[in-house]
Design a protein around this motif. Sequence first.
Motif, PDB file in Angstrom:
ATOM      1  N   PHE A  67      -6.099   8.717   8.577  1.00 27.71           N
ATOM      2  CA  PHE A  67      -7.183   9.126   7.699  1.00 27.71           C
ATOM      3  C   PHE A  67      -8.195   9.941   8.487  1.00 27.71           C
ATOM      4  O   PHE A  67      -8.217   9.941   9.723  1.00 27.71           O
ATOM      5  CB  PHE A  67      -7.841   7.910   7.023  1.00 27.71           C
ATOM      6  N   GLN A  68      -9.031  10.626   7.727  1.00 23.81           N
ATOM      7  CA  GLN A  68      -9.978  11.561   8.315  1.00 23.81           C
ATOM      8  C   GLN A  68     -11.089  10.814   9.052  1.00 23.81           C
ATOM      9  O   GLN A  68     -11.441   9.667   8.718  1.00 23.81           O
ATOM     10  CB  GLN A  68     -10.608  12.436   7.213  1.00 23.81           C
ATOM     11  N   LEU A  69     -11.645  11.462  10.032  1.00 23.72           N
ATOM     12  CA  LEU A  69     -12.800  10.952  10.759  1.00 23.72           C
ATOM     13  C   LEU A  69     -13.945  10.741   9.761  1.00 23.72           C
ATOM     14  O   LEU A  69     -14.241  11.638   8.969  1.00 23.72           O
ATOM     15  CB  LEU A  69     -13.204  11.965  11.832  1.00 23.72           C
TER      16      LEU A  69
ATOM     17  N   LEU B  31      -8.202  13.393  12.964  1.00 25.64           N
ATOM     18  CA  LEU B  31      -7.424  12.376  12.263  1.00 25.64           C
ATOM     19  C   LEU B  31      -7.281  11.126  13.108  1.00 25.64           C
ATOM     20  O   LEU B  31      -7.012  11.201  14.311  1.00 25.64           O
ATOM     21  CB  LEU B  31      -6.023  12.911  11.939  1.00 25.64           C
ATOM     22  N   LEU B  32      -7.450   9.972  12.467  1.00 24.47           N
ATOM     23  CA  LEU B  32      -7.163   8.690  13.112  1.00 24.47           C
ATOM     24  C   LEU B  32      -5.769   8.257  12.671  1.00 24.47           C
ATOM     25  O   LEU B  32      -5.452   8.230  11.469  1.00 24.47           O
ATOM     26  CB  LEU B  32      -8.184   7.625  12.682  1.00 24.47           C
TER      27      LEU B  32
ATOM     28  N   LEU C 278      -7.254   8.949  17.932  1.00 27.32           N
ATOM     29  CA  LEU C 278      -7.503  10.280  17.376  1.00 27.32           C
ATOM     30  C   LEU C 278      -6.422  11.245  17.845  1.00 27.32           C
ATOM     31  O   LEU C 278      -5.954  11.174  18.995  1.00 27.32           O
ATOM     32  CB  LEU C 278      -8.879  10.793  17.809  1.00 27.32           C
ATOM     33  N   ASP C 279      -6.042  12.134  16.947  1.00 33.08           N
ATOM     34  CA  ASP C 279      -5.059  13.165  17.365  1.00 33.08           C
ATOM     35  C   ASP C 279      -5.767  14.198  18.247  1.00 33.08           C
ATOM     36  O   ASP C 279      -6.983  14.120  18.477  1.00 33.08           O
ATOM     37  CB  ASP C 279      -4.402  13.808  16.145  1.00 33.08           C
TER      38      ASP C 279
ATOM     39  N   ALA D 186     -16.763   4.268  12.339  1.00 34.14           N
ATOM     40  CA  ALA D 186     -16.908   3.792  13.726  1.00 34.14           C
ATOM     41  C   ALA D 186     -16.508   4.889  14.710  1.00 34.14           C
ATOM     42  O   ALA D 186     -17.153   5.084  15.754  1.00 34.14           O
ATOM     43  CB  ALA D 186     -16.050   2.550  13.942  1.00 34.14           C
ATOM     44  N   ALA D 187     -15.447   5.620  14.367  1.00 30.97           N
ATOM     45  CA  ALA D 187     -14.990   6.699  15.245  1.00 30.97           C
ATOM     46  C   ALA D 187     -15.945   7.882  15.203  1.00 30.97           C
ATOM     47  O   ALA D 187     -16.248   8.495  16.227  1.00 30.97           O
ATOM     48  CB  ALA D 187     -13.587   7.140  14.825  1.00 30.97           C
TER      49      ALA D 187
END
Length: 813
Positions: A73-75, A54-55, A48-49, A83-84
């Motif tokens: 891509f977006q969370l 964002l992943l 994650l940023d 999963a995140a």
Amino acid sequence: MIDKIQARILHQIIKIANSKPDIKTRLFRIADLIKDEFNLDICSIYLLDESASLLILRATNGLPIEFVDKIQFQLGQGITGEAAKYKKTKSSNDKSAIFSESLSKLLSKDLSKFKDLFENIIASISIPILDGESCLGVIELLLKKEFMFEPGLIEFLESIANQVSGIIRNAKIVYEANQSLSELKKINEIGKAMNSASSLETLLNLIVKTSLELIPSRGCFLRLHNRDTNKLEIKAFSGFDDYVKTNPALTLGQSVAGIVAKEGIPLIVHDIKTETRFTPTSRNLPFSSILSVPLIAKGNPIGTISLLDKIKDESFEGSLVFVLRDQNLLSTLASQAAIAVERASYYENMQIFGKENELKVRELSILHEISNAMRSTQNLNRRLYMILTAVTIGDGLGFNRAFLLMVNEKTNLLQGMMGVGPANAEEAGRIWSEISKEKKSLTETLLEKKPMEELARSKINEIGKSLRVPISTETGILSKTVLEKKPFNITNAWEDTRVDKKLLSKLNTDHLASVPLLAGDKVLGVLLVDNIFNKNPITQSDLNFLVMFANQAGLAIESARLYSYLEETNEELKKTQERLVESEKLAALGEMAAGVAHEIRNPLVSIGGFARRLHQKFNSNQPEGKYLDIIIREVKRLELILQDVLGFSRESQLLLSKNNINDTIEDILLFFDVEFKEKNIKVIFLLGKDIPQFLFDFQQIKQVLINLITNSIEAIGNNGTLEIKSYLKSDNNSISVEITDTGGGIPLNVLGNIFNPFFTTKNTGTGLGLALTRKIIEKHGGHIEIRNDIGKGATFELNLPLRSEDNVQAQKE
């Protein structure tokens, strides 16, 4: 068997965790280990940023290296995103093409050519990398075959994720510690550097450089608040040069930096183009993200530091967007920078103030020297020369050339009076070289008389004296200087429509300045200067000093003119007083002479009458006859004397009539023609043909001319020249008649008395001839002048006004 594999994998992961390579290398090794041990097609690690939204793909085995940092891509997006987001392991076995297509959609346009890599992917599992309640990222495993993710395996994968979490956490701790230490060192260094910066410009550039070193970005603007214009002006920058050229300043409250300066709070904008709180113009910028913090000194914002488009720090998987940590770091730097900027600005202002004071002292010193020098004389021409010399000398105002023009109120012209300066570049170099060698003070140079004597031969003075400019709104810059009473600095004269091209042709210059010479509110003239030889620009400071000097010069000129007028008036009063005293004396003398003449005349008539009767009884051969001849001759002489005395004492009226002065002169010359021939006197007469007829008393003027010609003949004796000249004077209001002889001139001890009544150096005569001559000329409203050349001769100049019947009538009224 599984336990041994798991033990071996964990052992390898621990070894990787304890190794020295950077975090990215270790993540790649873990991806390699997992893919190889579990015989997977793709193993990827996403983190994650810093915004946790964002992943981003940070390490992989099975995907091209180009995908790293590009796939994001977006969370909550896809299985890995979920999963995140939910911090739970997610798995899938899906043979349909929909699943592989969903993976392909994660690729950006520039990576779409690799979408076949996701074809036939049917099984996946995403394990969140957790640090307590926080999610750091996801380990994603992809297979092209069916695979059963049993609970024991999932638990083992989650333990691997925990190990990876520890690696990331420890790496972050080390990174942040190193980063904080580095930042503290940099801030400490910048603090020292800012305190030792040699100038404000150096300091501002140093602040920009340090800001970019602390938080790498594509650009940085440092703006300072200009209190005079109430604008934020870019004083130092890096990057976006074209933007700076077109947008050097902002209004308070305008755009991001304007808001930060106005409100005194920091601001982060991730995408300026989507920010609706700014105007469309403010959003149309060549950069997207902005971090701006205020520079605050003594509680007031004095400017801003703005970083533009953050660059990723390669030493760790940092963010591409500005975060709170960046804001705090830049604010810390800004707090130190503000103090340094305030101090440097104060120091620079003090330096400027000191230089201005030094310049003012020098200017006042120069003005004082010039003023003292000008007080040494009241002669107007001398003062004008001092003014122009002061303007052109290096120790003075230092211009190359200077011209002084005075207002002629009668003709409404600016009339050139004088010009000072070198005629050409060669002469300029020679003069400047001589001045530098002589090392004379300004006062000594101004008081020198030799240059004043050389002025008559100066080409620049000839140019200056030839200048004539009508005073009107259409006649150029010099006229505007008079009419508007303000200075002008012309930098491109040939293209400036306000400048008369005839004037430029005479001066042959393209850069000039003009200032009015004022005495109170009255414009006396114009001072014109240029730097034609050294080509130095005439600055606003130069012009201000010239204006200050011109004001003093104007007062000096007015003072000299008033003094000259007072001298002339005083001289006229003296002459008037002398004439009045003389007139009173003459009146008394005339009255007495008239009385005596009357008393003498009656007995003299009797003596003459009786003498002539007795002479009839005796002839001239007898003694008595000789005695009677003497008595008769002396009686006639006495009668002539009495006639002169009575004529001088009487106030006879002028009998004015229109006559031609040249005809009168020619008549009188005929009267003396015989005597001229007898005494061999050559007569030259130059009579002006343009003299009109005018009113004068023919008999009295004839008597004046006879008296003067008679005196000249007596002075010449024999063998000489008499010249008579008449001409119309330049004012067209008067004429002159000059009678010049070669009689050797008038002795100096006699010259002062020749117009006094009864003064004579002759053995005969009354001494009333010249006294009567002056009296007649003055009664006509004219005057008589003498030019005496000892050893050669004398010239008597008669000046008579051209009187007409109209102006005589006006005078009577």
